[in-house]
Design an enzyme around this catalytic site. Structure first.
Site, short mmCIF file in Angstrom:
data_model
loop_
_atom_site.label_atom_id
_atom_site.label_comp_id
_atom_site.label_asym_id
_atom_site.label_seq_id
_atom_site.Cartn_x
_atom_site.Cartn_y
_atom_site.Cartn_z
N ASP A 22 44.58 47.35 42.17
CA ASP A 22 46.00 47.19 42.50
C ASP A 22 46.20 46.18 43.63
O ASP A 22 45.36 46.06 44.52
CB ASP A 22 46.57 48.56 42.90
N HIS B 180 46.70 37.82 39.37
CA HIS B 180 45.85 38.43 38.33
C HIS B 180 44.57 37.62 38.11
O HIS B 180 43.50 38.17 37.90
CB HIS B 180 46.64 38.58 37.02
N LEU C 223 23.95 47.06 34.42
CA LEU C 223 25.22 47.73 34.69
C LEU C 223 25.96 47.92 33.36
O LEU C 223 25.91 47.04 32.50
CB LEU C 223 26.08 46.85 35.61
C1 FPP Z 1 47.86 45.77 39.29
O1 FPP Z 1 48.35 44.95 40.32
C2 FPP Z 1 47.07 44.96 38.37
C3 FPP Z 1 47.25 44.90 37.02
C4 FPP Z 1 48.25 45.69 36.29
C5 FPP Z 1 46.46 43.98 36.18
C6 FPP Z 1 45.00 44.00 36.50
C7 FPP Z 1 44.36 42.91 35.75
C8 FPP Z 1 43.43 42.11 36.27
C9 FPP Z 1 42.89 42.25 37.63
C10 FPP Z 1 42.82 41.09 35.40
C11 FPP Z 1 41.51 41.71 35.11
C12 FPP Z 1 40.78 41.01 34.11
C13 FPP Z 1 39.59 41.49 33.74
C14 FPP Z 1 38.86 40.80 32.69
C15 FPP Z 1 39.02 42.69 34.34
P1 FPP Z 1 49.91 44.72 40.43
O2 FPP Z 1 50.28 43.57 39.57
O3 FPP Z 1 50.62 45.99 40.11
O4 FPP Z 1 50.06 44.37 41.94
P2 FPP Z 1 51.30 44.69 42.88
O5 FPP Z 1 51.36 46.19 43.02
O6 FPP Z 1 50.94 44.03 44.16
O7 FPP Z 1 52.51 44.09 42.23
#
Ligand code: FPP
Length: 247
Positions: free
Chosen positions: A26, A43, A138
């Protein structure tokens, strides 16, 4: 004068690592906003953090790493953001099929994959196939279109079907059997669940599987999460006494 040697909060004991670490990744959006960048850049940086942490987990000998990459609720986000996240999955999986055997990292996807594009589904299948030959590295699980409640519901529905068809008796339903119907069948439950990004909630992640997990929350945003942050989480885990309901 007496000097007491104090263990640094990033020091870990390699002899008692959590076997299975799960992470709610997050804070990507806030990370991007704080830099005046579009959420999509957050992201992309989050994806980089996953690569970094996966490699480190393999190097220190963590056996399983499960990450919450896209929830059943994340479809509610703007179309452009969903499409960026799907492109990041595609890019990551394309790289993975080239490198995972060499890197010794098996990769599986957990969740309702029926909503994924045919291209992504094909890559998921290729990763499954390649993972069969990876034995001592892993094992990473990407939770995509995953929800803890959806997981419990699909298991309950399959069990009900098997009872209806006479394959199973209602009296034989126990915790072990139920676990075997979940997406996580055959995996150990997570020992440690980490949530960066300053929120302290489970957000529909691994609801059944987290019954006895240790939790670690930090204000650090996921794209900034590094090896030292993971060491801090493991250090905290190693100071706890797990009793699983006993004394
Ligand atoms: C939450 O942060 C994150 C997500 C919903 C997306 C997570 C996806 C990635 C990290 C890409 C991963 C890719 C791979 C291949 C593992 P948020 O957008 O809710 O953040 P915020 O709370 O600050 O708005």
């Amino acid at each position: 004068m007496i000097f007491l040697s104090k263990k640094k909060d990033t020091e870990i004991d390699p002899g008692c690592l959590p076997e299975h670490i799960a992470i709610i990744m997050d804070g990507n959006g806030r990370w991007a906003k704080s830099r005046g960048l579009p959420r999509q850049a957050g992201h992309a940086a989050g994806c980089e953090a996953f690569r970094r942490i996966g490699t480190y987990c393999r190097d220190i000998g963590v056996k399983y790493l499960t990450v919450y990459a896209f929830s059943t609720e994340n479809w509610k986000r703007p179309e452009e953001e969903v499409s960026t996240i799907m492109s990041l999955f595609k890019q990551y999986m394309n790289e993975a099929v080239e490198k995972m055997v060499r890197d010794n990292i098996a990769i599986h996807v957990l969740g309702d994959t029926s909503k994924l594009s045919p291209e992504l589904l094909e890559l998921v299948g290729r990763m499954e196939e390649l993972s069969k030959s990876i034995k001592n590295g892993l094992t990473a699980y990407l939770c995509i279109n995953y929800g803890g409640r959806a997981d419990i519901l699909q298991a309950a529905s399959k069990i009900a079907g098997d009872v209806e068809n006479g394959l199973l008796k209602a009296k034989d339903i126990n915790e072990k059997l139920f676990s075997d119907y979940l997406y996580t069948s055959g995996m150990p439950d997570p020992d440690l669940i980490i949530r960066p990004g300053a929120e302290m909630r489970i957000s529909n992640f691994l609801l059944w599987q987290s019954a006895y997990s240790e939790f670690y929350f930090t204000d650090v945003l996921w794209p900034d999460f590094n090896v030292n942050e993971l060491n801090r989480a493991i250090n905290s885990f190693q100071k706890r006494s797990r009793r699983f309901g006993g004394v």
